[in-house]
Design an enzyme around this catalytic site. Structure first.
Site, short mmCIF file in Angstrom:
data_model
loop_
_atom_site.label_atom_id
_atom_site.label_comp_id
_atom_site.label_asym_id
_atom_site.label_seq_id
_atom_site.Cartn_x
_atom_site.Cartn_y
_atom_site.Cartn_z
N CYS A 15 -12.72 -6.44 3.33
CA CYS A 15 -13.61 -7.29 4.13
C CYS A 15 -14.02 -6.54 5.40
O CYS A 15 -13.53 -5.45 5.70
CB CYS A 15 -12.93 -8.61 4.50
N CYS A 18 -11.30 -5.54 7.77
CA CYS A 18 -10.58 -4.31 7.41
C CYS A 18 -11.29 -3.09 7.97
O CYS A 18 -10.68 -2.22 8.61
CB CYS A 18 -10.47 -4.17 5.89
N CYS A 80 4.53 39.95 0.64
CA CYS A 80 5.68 39.60 1.49
C CYS A 80 5.45 38.22 2.11
O CYS A 80 4.41 37.59 1.90
CB CYS A 80 5.88 40.64 2.58
N CYS A 83 2.27 37.59 4.07
CA CYS A 83 1.09 37.27 3.25
C CYS A 83 1.05 35.78 2.95
O CYS A 83 -0.03 35.15 2.95
CB CYS A 83 1.12 38.06 1.95
N ASP A 483 23.70 2.51 -11.43
CA ASP A 483 23.36 1.21 -11.99
C ASP A 483 24.13 1.09 -13.30
O ASP A 483 24.18 2.04 -14.08
CB ASP A 483 21.85 1.13 -12.24
N ASP A 679 17.74 3.54 -14.35
CA ASP A 679 16.78 3.73 -15.43
C ASP A 679 15.74 2.63 -15.52
O ASP A 679 14.85 2.69 -16.37
CB ASP A 679 17.51 3.84 -16.78
N ASP A 683 15.40 -0.49 -10.41
CA ASP A 683 16.15 0.58 -9.74
C ASP A 683 15.26 1.44 -8.87
O ASP A 683 15.76 2.23 -8.07
CB ASP A 683 16.84 1.48 -10.78
#
Length: 788
Positions: A15, A18, A80, A83, A483, A679, A683
């Site tokens: 809007c 914003c 090196c 660089c 977990d 998993d 989590d």
């Protein structure tokens, strides 16, 4: 600083309020002279001398995002750490670049830019800085591989020719050790040394000039200055009639030795990328599919989702898919690290790049190209190898001043010896030795080669490390939080007991959970599979408690003991009937009819088998001095039974999904370095809150995206292996940095004090970078610990 103009795409504006808020915040940003935001085009225009990072930070504080993309470039010509710093500086000056990381070991750059940034400008910026660059896409990667092979052939030819020309120059020095005094004529020395200096050593001049123009220095500048000084001194003495004191052999041999060092270094660095090349080699060139009523062989790039691929025994599976017909064993060892072939039948998922065993398979393709598991693995490993560990940033700051400091020391050596002893010839040779022995390349290679070797060998074992920071942090972990469901257990619970006096209780409970992907919901659906389910309405999930809904005009709730108590059921009665089930480690739920007078309808007890490897995983962590903690939403009594079987003393039970991240944060506040293993989607916040998040490859994409380390197979023993490879990698980084610094801390003073001949200085300089890379490659011998 000159004024910049940024035209940014903005995501999240809905809007005028914003766009107004963002415009005000941008104008208040230090360095911004003018800012305007267009809601219709979703763009912001910003002018001023504020850096792009500052502007992007303001956009994020306002609650919006600027879409960014990550590009990978091949960067050739770096020698090196200096660089690397010059290349990063050039990239960060390009309009639209928010971050740039350059890796000397992988000869690549990872650049984060706005979507509308000009990719050609990145290549042009690197070209102006003196490097050959190209954008790495699929075909471009193959082209870069060919160019690297051609470059190694040219390096080999230049090295052989330099050695053949230098050998006669150094022969008198070698013969002198045996009492044979012989010297080549001056004109012949010049004839042999000139091609080495200006033809085969031209690469040092070509690489030094851009660094000099950019106001910085690199290894090539030091070599070019040192050898040119030795060659120029010899030429002057020859022309002035002092032919008895020539140093053509010093210039030629130093160049040859440095070339030898770079040749060995290139070969060793190529071994650090062996894991990537091995993974890329898993992709077959063609696929056999069933199209238009017949079998066809097509290029792998023409494969599409929903194609039916035919895989004969011994062939590689071309892409991810689901088996439609056939049974076989599939070898996934190079992808997941699983040593034994796995049995696969219709309905099973197969991974592209794995090898079909004895059966003929018909597979429906589900993912192709960059969406396949193999492509994502390659991208993860590639990204980790190109990234920088936190310690590397300190090295970069040191490397930025290294060459100027060495030049000052060389100048001081020249003036000091010349003024003190009056022997300017000797003074110049000592200054040359200082220039030649200084080794910024060893500093630049110390960290990235160890990271590349460590992430590569971990990938072969089924441990994918997403970034170098996770690899460096993992060795410090003191607490690992697990977990329970799906991590320590198989995550496939079954309904072990159902106690009810109501005939329809099982149907009602299954109806409340219909459509849910929770493991307990699937177990309930399997138990009620043969019964017709009523329709549940007004379903509402209560996080950490259960689910409620209406069935045939009655309100029901299915969930935990705590929730039943909150709903008004008698706690003592429920506790009494739960006791025998908890002793078996079962997870309990109750079904209740809610309303004015809630009543208990059924007790449901679910059992979930421990993973066979879980106890060994916990023992492995305890052996490393790491404290395991189990997090679960289950009741404390049943969770304690499971923890006792595994040897875990610290159990946090009845944890709501949102509390996992809070517990992880509290452990960190106590001073612990915390790794979280999970998993599931719930989590993900905890994985992100931990110092190191570790996701099981069997889990969800959300969990894997939030984790720094992904285990490609659901084997929790890999957690302690991940900690082990992190420790070993960090040890190699410390060793490499020690040797890189010690070479310079000892070698430069020796050279400045006149105790080091330029030839020996060149040999030491070449050996330093080779030894650093070779030490990192010792990681390739690492193997996961045997089962305990």
């Amino acid at each position: 600083m000159s004024q910049q103009h940024y035209s940014l795409a903005i995501e999240g504006m809905t809007c005028a309020a914003c766009s107004g808020r963002l415009e005000r915040m941008l104008r208040a940003t230090p360095g911004v002279a003018e800012a305007s935001v267009n809601l219709a085009s979703e763009r912001a225009s910003v002018r001023g001398d504020a850096p792009l990072d500052s502007v992007l930070a303001t956009v994020r504080r306002a609650g919006f995002e600027v879409p960014l993309r990550t590009l990978k470039l091949s960067v050739q010509g770096m020698t090196c750490a200096s660089c690397v710093a010059r290349a990063e500086k050039a990239l960060r000056k390009v309009e639209g670049v928010s971050e740039a990381e350059v890796s000397l070991a992988s000869e690549s750059a990872r650049v984060q830019t706005r979507l509308d940034a000009d990719t050609d400008a990145l290549v042009a910026a690197l070209a102006r800085a003196g490097f050959d660059a190209s954008l790495l896409t699929g075909p471009a990667r193959e082209e870069v591989e060919r160019e690297q092979t051609d470059r190694q052939r040219r390096q080999t030819l230049a090295l052989v020719c330099s050695a053949l020309l230098s050998l006669p120059l150094v022969a008198p020095m070698l013969l002198d050790l045996f009492g044979i005094h012989w010297m080549l004529p001056a004109w012949l020395q010049l004839l042999l040394a000139a091609p080495v200096q200006f033809v085969f050593g031209a690469r040092f001049y070509r690489a030094a000039w851009p660094a000099l123009k950019a106001g910085s220095g690199n290894m090539d500048l030091l070599v070019a200055l040192g050898t040119s000084a030795a060659f120029g001194l010899s030429l002057w003495q020859m022309l002035s009639g002092h032919a008895g004191h020539l140093y053509f052999e010093a210039a030629a041999v130093v160049i040859t030795l440095v070339q030898l060092g770079k040749w060995l270094e290139a070969r060793a660095k190529r071994q650090t990328t062996a894991a990537i090349r091995a993974l890329q080699a898993l992709r077959p060139d063609t696929a056999r599919v069933w199209r238009e009523g017949r079998e066809q062989e097509i290029p792998i790039g023409s494969l599409r989702p929903d194609d039916e691929a035919l895989i004969r025994p011994g062939e590689r599976i071309p892409a991810d898919g689901v088996i439609l017909q056939g049974e076989s064993h599939v070898d996934e060892s190079l992808i997941t690290g699983e040593s034994l072939p796995l049995a696969r039948a219709p309905g099973a998922i197969v991974i592209g790049g794995s090898v079909n065993g004895e059966g003929l398979l018909r597979v429906r393709v589900t993912a192709v190209g960059a969406q396949t598991a193999l492509a994502r693995i390659i991208e993860l490993v590639d990204s980790a190898q190109a990234g920088k560990a936190p310690i590397q940033h300190l090295v970069d700051r040191i490397a930025a001043v290294f060459v100027p400091v060495v030049l000052l020391i060389a100048l001081g050596t020249l003036l000091g010896w010349g003024l003190a002893a009056g022997n300017w010839e000797h003074a110049l040779l000592n200054a040359v030795a200082v220039l030649v022995i200084a080794c910024p390349c060893a500093l630049g290679l110390a960290t990235p080669t160890a990271i590349m070797a460590g992430t590569g060998v971990a990938a072969r074992a089924g441990i994918l490390i997403r970034d170098a920071e996770a690899l460096e942090l993992a060795h410090k972990v003191s607490v690992v939080t697990f977990d329970k469901t799906g991590t320590l257990t198989e995550g496939k619970p079954v309904l072990s007991a159902f106690d009810s006096t109501e005939a329809d209780a099982l149907r009602i409970a299954a109806a409340l959970q219909a459509g849910s992907e929770h493991p307990l919901a699937r177990a309930l659906a399997a138990a009620a599979a043969e019964q017709p389910l009523p329709t549940a309405e007004h379903l509402k999930a209560e996080p950490g408690r259960g689910v409620r809904g209406r069935i045939e005009g009655r309100d029901y709730a299915l969930g935990s003991l705590r929730w039943m108590n909150e709903l008004g059921l008698d706690a003592a009665t429920l506790e009494a009937e739960a006791a025998p089930h908890r002793a078996l480690g079962h997870t309990l739920s109750w079904l209740a009819e809610t309303g004015a007078a809630p009543r208990r309808l059924a007790l449901l007890a679910f059992g979930d088998r421990l993973r066979p490897e879980a106890a060994a995983a916990v023992r492995g962590l305890l052996a490393q001095g790491i404290r395991p903690v189990m997090l679960t939403g289950d009741q404390l009594a049943s969770a304690t039974v499971i923890a006792a079987q595994l040897g875990i003393d610290d159990v946090r039970a009845e944890v709501l999904p949102g509390d996992k991240a809070r517990i992880v944060s509290s452990l960190r506040d106590e001073g612990a370095i915390v790794a979280m293993i999970g998993d599931g989607i719930n989590d993900a916040p905890a994985l992100a809150a931990a110092d190191v998040g570790i996701a099981l490859g069997s889990g969800t994409d959300v969990a894997m995206a939030a984790a720094g380390i992904t285990l490609m197979r659901a084997d929790p023993r890999l957690v302690s292996d991940a900690m082990d490879i992190s420790r070993r990698t960090h040890r190699k980084i410390r060793q490499n940095l020690f040797w890189a610094f010690i070479y310079n801390l000892i070698g430069i003073p020796l050279a400045a004090s006149g105790l080091l001949n330029p030839v020996f200085a060149g040999a030491a300089m070449a050996f330093s970078s080779v030894s650093v890379v070779s030490n990192a490659l010792l990681l390739s011998r690492w193997k996961p610990r045997p089962a305990r």
